[in-house]
Scaffold this motif. Sequence first.
Motif, PDB file in Angstrom:
ATOM      1  N   LYS A 682      -0.404  29.928 -25.138  1.00 56.36           N
ATOM      2  CA  LYS A 682      -0.800  30.690 -23.954  1.00 56.36           C
ATOM      3  C   LYS A 682      -2.052  30.123 -23.304  1.00 56.36           C
ATOM      4  CE  LYS A 682       1.245  35.030 -25.527  1.00 56.36           C
ATOM      5  NZ  LYS A 682       0.977  36.411 -26.019  1.00 56.36           N
ATOM      6  N   LYS A 683      -2.998  29.629 -24.100  1.00 55.43           N
ATOM      7  CA  LYS A 683      -4.227  29.071 -23.551  1.00 55.43           C
ATOM      8  C   LYS A 683      -3.956  27.824 -22.725  1.00 55.43           C
ATOM      9  CE  LYS A 683      -7.220  30.826 -27.228  1.00 55.43           C
ATOM     10  NZ  LYS A 683      -8.075  30.474 -28.392  1.00 55.43           N
ATOM     11  N   LYS A 684      -2.875  27.089 -23.081  1.00 57.50           N
ATOM     12  CA  LYS A 684      -2.552  25.877 -22.322  1.00 57.50           C
ATOM     13  C   LYS A 684      -2.118  26.183 -20.901  1.00 57.50           C
ATOM     14  CE  LYS A 684      -1.131  23.181 -26.349  1.00 57.50           C
ATOM     15  NZ  LYS A 684      -0.019  22.439 -27.004  1.00 57.50           N
ATOM     16  N   MET A 689     -10.878  27.437 -15.106  1.00 57.92           N
ATOM     17  CA  MET A 689     -12.089  28.225 -14.909  1.00 57.92           C
ATOM     18  C   MET A 689     -12.101  29.473 -15.796  1.00 57.92           C
ATOM     19  SD  MET A 689     -13.679  26.308 -12.948  1.00 57.92           S
ATOM     20  CE  MET A 689     -15.083  27.383 -12.689  1.00 57.92           C
ATOM     21  N   MET A 690     -10.943  29.966 -16.156  1.00 57.76           N
ATOM     22  CA  MET A 690     -10.873  31.128 -17.044  1.00 57.76           C
ATOM     23  C   MET A 690     -11.218  30.743 -18.478  1.00 57.76           C
ATOM     24  SD  MET A 690      -7.433  32.967 -15.641  1.00 57.76           S
ATOM     25  CE  MET A 690      -7.574  34.259 -16.848  1.00 57.76           C
ATOM     26  N   LYS A 692     -13.131  28.000 -19.323  1.00 64.45           N
ATOM     27  CA  LYS A 692     -14.334  27.166 -19.427  1.00 64.45           C
ATOM     28  C   LYS A 692     -15.415  27.837 -20.261  1.00 64.45           C
ATOM     29  CE  LYS A 692     -17.765  24.811 -16.578  1.00 64.45           C
ATOM     30  NZ  LYS A 692     -18.235  24.569 -15.200  1.00 64.45           N
ATOM     31  N   GLN A 693     -15.704  29.072 -19.986  1.00 62.43           N
ATOM     32  CA  GLN A 693     -16.752  29.764 -20.706  1.00 62.43           C
ATOM     33  C   GLN A 693     -16.381  29.962 -22.166  1.00 62.43           C
ATOM     34  OE1 GLN A 693     -19.682  30.412 -19.556  1.00 62.43           O
ATOM     35  NE2 GLN A 693     -20.485  31.490 -21.359  1.00 62.43           N
ATOM     36  N   LYS A 694     -15.124  30.245 -22.447  1.00 63.70           N
ATOM     37  CA  LYS A 694     -14.688  30.463 -23.817  1.00 63.70           C
ATOM     38  C   LYS A 694     -14.808  29.199 -24.637  1.00 63.70           C
ATOM     39  CE  LYS A 694     -11.531  34.276 -22.877  1.00 63.70           C
ATOM     40  NZ  LYS A 694     -10.156  34.790 -23.030  1.00 63.70           N
ATOM     41  N   LYS A 695     -14.555  28.106 -24.014  1.00 65.94           N
ATOM     42  CA  LYS A 695     -14.683  26.851 -24.748  1.00 65.94           C
ATOM     43  C   LYS A 695     -16.139  26.577 -25.094  1.00 65.94           C
ATOM     44  CE  LYS A 695     -10.550  24.470 -23.105  1.00 65.94           C
ATOM     45  NZ  LYS A 695     -10.017  23.277 -22.408  1.00 65.94           N
ATOM     46  N   GLN A 696     -17.060  26.881 -24.152  1.00 68.95           N
ATOM     47  CA  GLN A 696     -18.471  26.643 -24.434  1.00 68.95           C
ATOM     48  C   GLN A 696     -18.973  27.554 -25.546  1.00 68.95           C
ATOM     49  OE1 GLN A 696     -20.425  27.206 -20.700  1.00 68.95           O
ATOM     50  NE2 GLN A 696     -19.787  25.213 -19.873  1.00 68.95           N
ATOM     51  N   VAL A 697     -18.562  28.806 -25.503  1.00 78.22           N
ATOM     52  CA  VAL A 697     -18.993  29.744 -26.534  1.00 78.22           C
ATOM     53  C   VAL A 697     -18.421  29.344 -27.886  1.00 78.22           C
ATOM     54  CG1 VAL A 697     -18.835  32.139 -27.305  1.00 78.22           C
ATOM     55  CG2 VAL A 697     -19.319  31.621 -24.911  1.00 78.22           C
ATOM     56  N   ARG A 698     -17.133  28.987 -27.854  1.00 77.15           N
ATOM     57  CA  ARG A 698     -16.503  28.569 -29.103  1.00 77.15           C
ATOM     58  C   ARG A 698     -17.182  27.324 -29.653  1.00 77.15           C
ATOM     59  NH1 ARG A 698     -10.459  26.752 -28.590  1.00 77.15           N
ATOM     60  NH2 ARG A 698     -11.578  25.066 -27.530  1.00 77.15           N
TER      61      ARG A 698
END
Length: 723
Positions: A682-684, A689-690, A692-698
């Motif tokens: 689902k993430k693919k 932009m949705m 981007k922030q999750k990747k940085q936090v992760r």
Amino acid sequence: MFQSHVQLIVSGTVLVVFSPTSKDHRTFFSTRSVTMSERNRNQLPNNLPQLQNLIKRDAESYREEFLQQYRHYQSNVEIFRLKPQQFSKSLDDLVMFLAQVAHAYPEDLADFPQELKDLLKQHSTVLDPSLRMTFCRALILLRNKSLISPTSLLELFFELFRCQDKLLRKTLFTHIVTDIKNINAKHKDNKLNTTLQNFMYTMLRDSNAVAAKQSLGVMVELYHRNVWNDAKTVNVIATACFSKVTKIMVAALKFFLGKDEEEENGSDSESEEEGPKVKDLMLRHTVTHKTRKRQKKLDKALKALKKHKKKKKAEPFNFSALHLLHDPQDFAEKLFKQLESSTERFEVRLMTMDLISRLIGLHQLILFNFYPFLQRFMQPHQREVTRILLCAAQASHTQIPPDILQQMLMTVANNFITERNSNEVMTVGLNAVREICARAPLGMSEDLLRDLAQYKNYRNKNVLMAARSLIQLYRQVNPALLHKKDRGKPTEASAEAKALQYGEVDAKDYVPGAEVLPEEQPEPEGEDDGWEEASCSDEDDDDSEGWVDVQHSSDEEQGEDTTAEGEKLTPEMAKRKAAAISQSRILTQEDLKLIRAKQISKEMEKAAPKGKGKKRKLIQIEDRDTGAELPSLSDIERIHKKPKSDKDTRLATVQAGREGREKFSSKKHKKNQRSSTTNKEKKKNKAFMMMKQKKQVRGKGKRSFRDKQIALRDSLLKRKKQA
């Protein structure tokens, strides 16, 4: 227990009044069973399948019902004669019913088969297709019950091939082939076969092209099934080669050429049905649970498959049909006369050329005008030119005068083997010259051979190898025509080779190479014991094996035959010894192997280079069979090194490999397409932009403690500088 009386009422009528406690209930049930059987019997006139089943069980009990249906059938036939083109459902059902029960009342239905045949003969073209098919199936059913003679029925079916009904022709074709095969299964019925063959000979000349084509198809199918494989069948099929109908002529030509005919008649050929393979059976056994019962089933299936393969017919590409022709010379002359004046399309004329060339080569016929006719098509731009060159090779044999073949070879050399042509054209020309000369060595002149031998050092490998194969051929056949530097080192085979003149035959009264075998020791006088003979033969075999090992023990002594006293055999002594051995004993398979090895050693001795060349040349000599009965198209088109593909060819190959594959997708798919997707999948599909922030936090959450310290330090230093 019931205490009251019961009244049974059926359709408003009181049948029995009784008390259940009395014995009168037996009378009730017996009366009820009789009433039900009478009711079923009254329904039989409208239920033919049930009546048919009952008649097969007990024919005499239902004779009256049968006669009633038979009278009904006769009345329907009289009505049918008034309007034969109209379909009658009742007549259709009654005909099949009578055919099913005909064996139970043979006396009453004695005229039934003949009546059906008369109806088909009189109204075959105007009959309704369904009703006509019913009549034919009823006759087939009667024939399977042996109630009709095969001769009259098969002749009728051949005449029905004129009907414009493809399904009917398919059914009749299948029955005719199967019936004739079953008749000749145990023993040949020559009387019946002769009658049907004579009738088919007249059918081939029928004005209806479809009927003639089907009759020819029946004869071809029976020949392929080894039912009618006699000379009469072949010669009847040969007459179809001169038919004015193109389809019939092409079918006959394909039969003699051994090609697979496109079945338009719906033949149920056994070769079309391919059963399971050994690999599939073994794989099925591997993936299942192994038990003793499954192992037995596997063994049984493998045994049945092996038995089925043994029953397979021989390859259709053989010369048995051409061998059975009565007058091949006259047949070839008529075919050539037809070819010269033919206006058919080029493919049909090419098939005729192919058949004529095979007849000439197989039977060594003399047809001088055929070779100039072929020379007109020997051009590099000619369509199917390799097949025309193949025809020239097939039509070559030693009985043709050399000057005729020399003209044909000069035509090939002038049109193909020139440097203005491409390398592939030159290679094809040299291969064609080699195949022609392999069957008629006298067709090559000395000047032409030496000119063609100069291509042995050509810059293209294909041309180079084709020229060297021609040189290798004449090293074995007639080394004197070659230049001295091309003859190679002399060998025993080249020394024994003799160039035959036109019409000369080298007939030997011994087996060449038999001198390699030991001579049998004379038997002691007065001893005729068979065991002694066996022991002597065993000792001879041991001595012969030892003698061969001694002969090939060293390179210096290889090929030197010696006598019992150790003296070297001269050619004359070797001939005398070979003649004595050939005339005094029967050669076994082991003896023939030794002779073959000796003949190969004669060709290899003192001529083959060391290393790779020796092995490669040995393979070439063993695989090369210049005396083959028929050359193949691959011998003409033989290319040793394929040309390098250009960019368009490589791109076309890549595109062909992508067919049926999704664009930019993995080959790993879900087993169930309707199942839910994972969070990773689902993430693919989410926007960047949705995520981007999750990747940085992760990314921060996965940092080590040391990385966090360094990041904190850098952040504090940055703030200090800004302050």
